[in-house]
Motif scaffolding. Structure first.
Motif, PDB file in Angstrom:
ATOM      1  N   GLU A  66       0.824  -1.208   0.000  1.00 37.66           N
ATOM      2  CA  GLU A  66       0.000   0.000   0.000  1.00 37.66           C
ATOM      3  C   GLU A  66       0.860   1.261   0.000  1.00 37.66           C
ATOM      4  N   ILE A  67       1.980   1.222   0.721  1.00 39.02           N
ATOM      5  CA  ILE A  67       2.890   2.371   0.709  1.00 39.02           C
ATOM      6  C   ILE A  67       3.481   2.548  -0.688  1.00 39.02           C
ATOM      7  N   ALA A  68       3.877   1.431  -1.323  1.00 45.49           N
ATOM      8  CA  ALA A  68       4.444   1.500  -2.670  1.00 45.49           C
ATOM      9  C   ALA A  68       3.427   2.010  -3.685  1.00 45.49           C
ATOM     10  N   ALA A  69       2.135   1.829  -3.382  1.00 49.70           N
ATOM     11  CA  ALA A  69       1.073   2.328  -4.257  1.00 49.70           C
ATOM     12  C   ALA A  69       0.665   3.752  -3.883  1.00 49.70           C
ATOM     13  N   PHE A  70       1.406   4.364  -2.938  1.00 46.73           N
ATOM     14  CA  PHE A  70       1.172   5.740  -2.495  1.00 46.73           C
ATOM     15  C   PHE A  70      -0.192   5.931  -1.842  1.00 46.73           C
ATOM     16  N   GLN A  71      -0.696   4.870  -1.207  1.00 44.00           N
ATOM     17  CA  GLN A  71      -1.948   5.017  -0.470  1.00 44.00           C
ATOM     18  C   GLN A  71      -1.706   5.719   0.862  1.00 44.00           C
ATOM     19  N   TYR A  72      -0.554   5.513   1.441  1.00 42.16           N
ATOM     20  CA  TYR A  72      -0.128   6.255   2.624  1.00 42.16           C
ATOM     21  C   TYR A  72       1.364   6.038   2.804  1.00 42.16           C
ATOM     22  N   GLY A  73       1.900   6.516   3.917  1.00 41.04           N
ATOM     23  CA  GLY A  73       3.341   6.475   4.139  1.00 41.04           C
ATOM     24  C   GLY A  73       3.903   7.888   4.142  1.00 41.04           C
ATOM     25  N   THR A  74       4.741   8.187   5.122  1.00 39.66           N
ATOM     26  CA  THR A  74       5.297   9.530   5.265  1.00 39.66           C
ATOM     27  C   THR A  74       6.810   9.447   5.386  1.00 39.66           C
ATOM     28  N   PRO A  75       7.556  10.083   4.485  1.00 42.53           N
ATOM     29  CA  PRO A  75       9.019  10.051   4.594  1.00 42.53           C
ATOM     30  C   PRO A  75       9.502  10.892   5.762  1.00 42.53           C
ATOM     31  N   PRO A  76      10.743  10.686   6.190  1.00 45.73           N
ATOM     32  CA  PRO A  76      11.291  11.523   7.262  1.00 45.73           C
ATOM     33  C   PRO A  76      11.337  12.988   6.847  1.00 45.73           C
ATOM     34  N   ALA A  77      11.311  13.865   7.815  1.00 43.02           N
ATOM     35  CA  ALA A  77      11.391  15.300   7.525  1.00 43.02           C
ATOM     36  C   ALA A  77      12.652  15.595   6.721  1.00 43.02           C
ATOM     37  N   GLY A  78      12.482  16.337   5.629  1.00 45.19           N
ATOM     38  CA  GLY A  78      13.606  16.707   4.787  1.00 45.19           C
ATOM     39  C   GLY A  78      13.961  15.693   3.726  1.00 45.19           C
ATOM     40  N   SER A  79      13.270  14.551   3.699  1.00 45.15           N
ATOM     41  CA  SER A  79      13.547  13.517   2.701  1.00 45.15           C
ATOM     42  C   SER A  79      12.428  13.472   1.673  1.00 45.15           C
ATOM     43  N   GLU A  80      12.790  13.215   0.423  1.00 40.31           N
ATOM     44  CA  GLU A  80      11.796  13.106  -0.641  1.00 40.31           C
ATOM     45  C   GLU A  80      11.368  11.669  -0.882  1.00 40.31           C
ATOM     46  N   HIS A  81      11.944  10.731  -0.152  1.00 41.71           N
ATOM     47  CA  HIS A  81      11.577   9.331  -0.335  1.00 41.71           C
ATOM     48  C   HIS A  81      11.505   8.642   1.022  1.00 41.71           C
ATOM     49  N   LEU A  82      10.887   7.474   1.021  1.00 41.95           N
ATOM     50  CA  LEU A  82      10.754   6.660   2.227  1.00 41.95           C
ATOM     51  C   LEU A  82      11.280   5.263   1.935  1.00 41.95           C
ATOM     52  N   VAL A  83      12.274   4.831   2.679  1.00 41.71           N
ATOM     53  CA  VAL A  83      12.750   3.448   2.586  1.00 41.71           C
ATOM     54  C   VAL A  83      11.761   2.569   3.344  1.00 41.71           C
ATOM     55  N   ILE A  84      11.204   1.568   2.671  1.00 37.90           N
ATOM     56  CA  ILE A  84      10.208   0.718   3.317  1.00 37.90           C
ATOM     57  C   ILE A  84      10.885  -0.423   4.079  1.00 37.90           C
ATOM     58  N   GLY A  85      10.057  -1.275   4.676  1.00 33.43           N
ATOM     59  CA  GLY A  85      10.559  -2.432   5.408  1.00 33.43           C
ATOM     60  C   GLY A  85      10.463  -2.237   6.904  1.00 33.43           C
ATOM     61  N   HIS A  86       9.471  -2.886   7.530  1.00 32.15           N
ATOM     62  CA  HIS A  86       9.326  -2.773   8.985  1.00 32.15           C
ATOM     63  C   HIS A  86       9.429  -4.130   9.680  1.00 32.15           C
ATOM     64  N   GLU A  87       9.297  -5.218   8.942  1.00 31.25           N
ATOM     65  CA  GLU A  87       9.517  -6.553   9.504  1.00 31.25           C
ATOM     66  C   GLU A  87      10.979  -6.907   9.248  1.00 31.25           C
ATOM     67  N   SER A  88      11.767  -7.072  10.307  1.00 30.11           N
ATOM     68  CA  SER A  88      13.207  -7.160  10.083  1.00 30.11           C
ATOM     69  C   SER A  88      13.890  -8.160  10.999  1.00 30.11           C
ATOM     70  N   LEU A  89      15.047  -8.599  10.544  1.00 29.77           N
ATOM     71  CA  LEU A  89      15.985  -9.370  11.357  1.00 29.77           C
ATOM     72  C   LEU A  89      17.379  -8.895  11.000  1.00 29.77           C
ATOM     73  N   GLY A  90      18.157  -8.517  12.002  1.00 30.17           N
ATOM     74  CA  GLY A  90      19.505  -8.034  11.753  1.00 30.17           C
ATOM     75  C   GLY A  90      20.525  -8.689  12.667  1.00 30.17           C
ATOM     76  N   GLU A  91      21.788  -8.588  12.283  1.00 33.25           N
ATOM     77  CA  GLU A  91      22.888  -9.087  13.096  1.00 33.25           C
ATOM     78  C   GLU A  91      23.725  -7.904  13.566  1.00 33.25           C
ATOM     79  N   VAL A  92      24.004  -7.856  14.849  1.00 37.23           N
ATOM     80  CA  VAL A  92      24.781  -6.757  15.418  1.00 37.23           C
ATOM     81  C   VAL A  92      26.224  -6.835  14.922  1.00 37.23           C
ATOM     82  N   VAL A  93      26.722  -5.712  14.383  1.00 37.79           N
ATOM     83  CA  VAL A  93      28.112  -5.671  13.917  1.00 37.79           C
ATOM     84  C   VAL A  93      28.949  -4.654  14.690  1.00 37.79           C
ATOM     85  N   GLU A  94      28.288  -3.693  15.350  1.00 39.22           N
ATOM     86  CA  GLU A  94      29.026  -2.676  16.098  1.00 39.22           C
ATOM     87  C   GLU A  94      28.101  -2.071  17.147  1.00 39.22           C
TER      88      GLU A  94
END
Length: 251
Positions: A26-54
């Motif tokens: 829905e965000i990719a279809a521009f139905q909603y989604g708000t980029p950070p202040a000062g940014s013209e785009h929004l990086v998607i992805g809220h379901e995540s798994l990461g490995e600590v490197v630092e």
């Protein structure tokens, strides 16, 4: 450009998995989604798994090599929002919260991410292949927590923990057998609910087979009407709506 640590409580992650769900579509279809202040785009992805490197100099709860899930919603800045000040931004009073990959903050669909350690939760490596599903699973888990709290306010309170001794099992119906519905059914079965799932596809199918393997029941809307479903199941104690069409729950 890779992000760097800016605060003593920052942690840098190498992203391993990022889920894509209906919200992202829905965000990719521009139905909603708000980029950070000062940014013209929004990086998607809220379901995540990461490995600590630092980790920053003040970080003690995670260490390099840990697998972590990072929380999505962040508190608003209003001092009079008791929910956010208590760390319960899921109940934000003002609606001015931010969410990574959805509202006001970039998401996790990048090679590396830097975030505050307080928003990270370590998961065991034995869950490596499924840990990215923790975020959608929290929908069901929060619902069960709320159900338990409501039950305790009633004179016929009946605990939902499997260890609780009682004379009968609660009955739950899950509407929809998508990812959120299946995860909800698993959580309900784990909480010892007699669980039925109502979805469109006729059985047998991979979803009905999966549900049978965990001890849940499956009913197809093509074979069983809503009215007939209630007759077959009996008294329903909980309805878990996972179709995206909440009106179905009241039919």
């Amino acid at each position: 450009e890779h992000p760097t640590l800016r605060a003593p409580t920052d942690v840098k992650l190498r992203m391993l998995d990022v889920g894509v769900c209906g919200t992202d579509r829905e965000i990719a279809a521009f139905q909603y989604g708000t980029p950070p202040a000062g940014s013209e785009h929004l990086v998607i992805g809220h379901e995540s798994l990461g490995e600590v490197v630092e980790v920053g100099s003040a970080v003690s709860r995670v260490k390099p090599g840990d697998l972590v899930i990072t929380m999505v919603r962040r508190p608003c800045l209003h001092e009079d929002c008791m929910a956010c000040r208590a760390g319960r931004q899921d109940f934000c009073f003002t609606g001015d919260f931010s969410e990574r990959g959805i509202k006001g903050l970039h998401g996790f669909m990048t090679e590396t991410v830097v975030d505050d350690a307080r928003y990270m939760h370590v998961v065991p490596r034995t869950l490596r292949d499924v840990a990215v599903l923790v975020e959608p699973l929290t929908i069901a888990e929060k619902a069960l927590i709320q159900v338990g709290q409501v039950q305790q306010r009633l004179p016929w309170a009946c605990g939902i923990e499997p260890s609780t001794q009682r004379r009968f099992r609660h009955r739950a119906v899950v509407l929809g057998a998508g990812p959120v519905g299946l995860l909800g059914a698993m959580a309900l079965v784990a909480a010892d609910f007699d669980t039925s799932v109502y979805s469109r596809e006729p059985a047998p199918n991979p979803k009905s087979d999966l549900l049978a393997s965990i001890g849940a029941h499956y009913f197809s809307a093509q074979e069983t009407s809503i009215e007939r479903l209630a007759e077959q199941i009996g008294n329903i104690d909980l309805v878990y709506e996972a179709t995206g069409a909440s009106s179905i729950a009241f039919q």
